[in-house]
Every structure is written in structure tokens, then in C-alpha cells.
Design an enzyme around this catalytic site. Structure first.
Site, PDB file in Angstrom:
ATOM      1  CB  ILE A 290      -0.963   0.033   1.212  1.00 29.82           C
ATOM      2  CG1 ILE A 290      -0.195   0.082   2.541  1.00 29.82           C
ATOM      3  CG2 ILE A 290      -1.980  -1.088   1.155  1.00 29.82           C
ATOM      4  CD1 ILE A 290      -1.080   0.385   3.738  1.00 29.82           C
ATOM      5  CG  ASP A 291       3.984   1.627   2.743  1.00 30.92           C
ATOM      6  OD1 ASP A 291       4.918   1.351   3.515  1.00 30.92           O
ATOM      7  OD2 ASP A 291       2.798   1.676   3.104  1.00 30.92           O
TER       8      ASP A 291
END
Ligand code: F6P
Length: 346
Positions: free
Chosen positions: A138-139
């Protein structure tokens, strides 16, 4: 059917995210249907390779998982090359992996993960294993690709939360601080902040000044905008005994006496079903990985570059971070619209 039908393994490692099962499905279905390969799924990331724990992934096992959050294989943050205790030379686990890889007669292992996973994948590749990486997190901070799957879902979840904070902030005329994930990189905070109409966005890559943050909030108050939305990445500079959100909320209240409340979104950003974009991206990455195996293009990570799916050498990717550049075009546009990154007035 390829006369020499290949036998491959898939593992998911590192923090989970929506889209992992779509990627597993993309690799598996393409490998089985298009190339007649045999597919094994290793449990809990590299632990499964070390302990020889796997399941055979028949095509039937890949049905119904496209929309499923998490990973049917499980994951772990196991680092096979990490020296964990005195006297450990860091060779025991890699040797077990190589032994199991050989004993099973694998032709390739597909490693789905973030920058740490790509670092391990590269080391295994340099030891002679055939490896393909697929970038997930998700980063969105994996070097070598413009986007990782999981990011779109993380942004969607964060924006839903920020949208809700606007109404309660307005009702109470409060300053609401929301902390999103992103230990090193501020992509999630930047995109969710912009999509959610954040007034102040704090990311690890831009050194903020709390006086500047407070001035912005006071400025808005004076301009008859009695509430503010502050979006912060968990990785911004803050005391270890406090969350980033709590630190910023306390500082704003102390300096401005305005009412503040903080929300730490945490693991909600990594849960649930992937967005349609992430389903498509993960499927494309997975299917392309299977094609790379068929073409024996090993030691690479599939990637997106200028909207073209491609591969990059794992050697270039391993362990590197893709951070937000201060001159990133979206930051320039945001500043022109009056969004603060906490570094003004310096
Ligand atoms: O790497 C993705 C991530 O969600 C980061 O944003 C976060 O800081 C970290 O994982 C949390 O790690 P863990 O799941 O091990 O607590």
C-alpha cells in the site's frame, strides 16, 4: 502444453494488502491454462520455502479469490539472510531454501512483496535460483516501478475516512488530524490527502515545521474556515512515545488553543477487497510474470513504467525505496492551490 511443462512456486511476503490473491490468481491461471505449468503455493512467505510448507494450486483453488482481501497463502516478514543470533552465519535458511527448491524440482519461484521481499529475491537469484518478483504494497515505495498493487486500495480506504472527517470537523469546528500508513514514503498521505481535500499534508520526505503548520491552521480560521483537515504519514518526524497524529494534534492545540482530534487509520488500510484498479493491475502483473517464466526471463521484477508493463532487473530493485521527490508535480500543483506541506514560512 509445453513439452517440458515447468513447475513453479508462488509466495507472498511482507505486509499484506488488497490484491495479493488477484496476483496469485493471475500467475496461477496463466501458468496452468496457457502454459500447462504445475503451481505450488508456499505458506507464510519465505518461511514456507524454508520449512517446505506448500499447497498445490490447482485451477479450482484459484477460483473465487480475485475479490478476496489478504492472501490465501498467508505471509510473514521472514528474512532468510538476516543473522538473528550470535554464531548464526545467515547461511542456514538460504541453504534450506536451495535444498527444497532443488528437491521439489522447481523451475522458478514467484515472490510477491515489497522492497524487503525484492531484496531477498535478488539474493536468492544471485545464488542460482530462478526468481521473478511482483511489486506489492500500500506504500507504493518499491523502486523500479511507477506503481505497486495495493496502493490504489489503500488510497481508496484512506479517502473514505477523510471524507467522513470533513463533516464532523465542520460540525464541531475542529482541526482533525488523520494518520495514514507509509513508514518511509509519503505516497499514501500525498494521494489520499489530495483526493480527500486535505488542507495540510505532512510526508516523511518534506521536513515540516510545527510553527508553519499552526500558522496555516490559524490562517484558515482567520479566513473564516473554522475547521482543517491535516493528513500525516506515520513516518513523519515525531517523538517515539507518541503517534505522529497525536504529536501533531497536541502541538496544534497547544499553540493555537483550537480543538483538535486525531485518528490513526492503521491496518484498516490493508484490509478488505481490492479496488477494481488493483484487481486489474495485480492480474496484469501476475499474468506477465507467468509469461516471463515461459520465456525464462528470470532475475527480474515485473513493473509499470509510463503505463507500459515491463521488467526490471532485481539487482536494481533490491532493498531500495522509491520516495516522493520534493519537486514531484502533484506537490507543485497542491502548493499552487494553497495546500500546506508544513514547510512554508521557513
Ligand atoms: O509496508 C506496509 C506497511 O503497512 C507500512 O505502511 C507499515 O508501517 C508496516 O507495513 C506495518 O508493518 P506490520 O504489518 O509488520 O506491523
Amino acid at each position: 502444453m509445453d513439452a517440458q511443462a515447468k513447475k513453479i512456486g508462488i509466495l507472498t511476503a511482507g505486509g499484506d494488502c488488497p490484491g495479493l490473491n488477484a496476483a496469485i490468481r493471475g500467475v496461477g491461471k496463466t501458468a496452468i491454462v496457457e502454459y500447462g505449468m504445475e503451481v505450488l503455493g508456499f505458506r507464510a512467505g519465505f518461511l514456507g520455502l524454508i520449512n517446505n510448507e506448500y499447497i498445490t494450486l490447482e485451477e479450482s483453488a484459484l477460483s473465487g479469490i480475485l475479490t478476496l482481501g489478504g492472501t490465501i497463502l498467508g505471509t510473514s516478514r521472514e528474512k532468510p539472510y538476516k543473522i538473528v543470533k550470535n554464531g548464526d552465519n545467515g547461511r542456514e535458511k538460504p541453504e534450506l531454501i536451495k535444498k527444497n527448491y532443488k528437491k521439489l524440482g522447481l523451475d522458478c519461484i514467484v515472490c510477491i512483496g515489497g522492497n524487503g521481499t525484492m531484496k531477498t529475491a535478488n539474493m536468492l537469484s544471485k545464488e542460482g535460483l530462478n526468481v521473478i518478483g511482483i511489486p506489492k504494497t500500500i506504500d507504493n515505495d518499491v523502486w523500479g516501478t511507477d506503481i505497486t498493487f495495493g496502493f490504489d486500495s489503500g488510497v481508496q480506504i484512506a479517502v473514505e475516512a477523510i471524507d467522513r472527517l470533513h463533516t464532523t470537523a465542520n460540525s464541531h469546528q475542529r482541526v482533525m488530524i488523520i494518520e495514514v500508513m507509509g513508514h518511509n514514503a509519503g505516497w499514501l498521505a500525498l494521494y489520499a490527502g489530495m483526493a480527500g481535500g486535505g488542507d495540510i499534508i505532512l510526508i516523511p520526505e518534506l521536513e515540516y515545521n510545527i510553527r508553519s503548520v499552526c500558522k496555516k491552521v490559524e490562517q484558515r480560521y482567520e479566513d473564516n474556515k473554522p475547521y482543517s483537515i491535516v493528513v500525516v504519514a506515520e513516518g513523519i518526524d515525531h517523538p517515539k512515545n507518541s503517534s505522529a497524529a497525536r504529536h501533531i494534534a497536541n502541538a496544534i492545540h497547544t499553540y493555537t488553543e483550537l480543538e483538535t482530534r486525531e485518528t490513526v487509520l492503521g491496518y484498516i488500510q490493508r484490509g478488505g477487497s481490492p479496488t477494481p484498479n488493483d484487481r486489474i493491475l495485480a492480474t496484469r502483473y501476475g499474468s506477465y510474470a507467468a509469461q516471463c517464466i515461459a520465456q525464462e526471463c528470470y532475475g527480474t521484477m515485473v513493473a509499470m513504467k509510463n503505463n507500459q508493463i515491463t521488467t526490471v532487473p532485481l539487482e536494481e530493485v533490491g532493498g531500495k525505496l522509491r520516495l516522493v521527490k520534493p519537486d514531484f508535480r502533484l506537490i507543485a500543483k497542491a502548493r499552487k492551490m494553497g495546500v500546506s506541506f508544513g514547510d512554508e514560512y521557513l
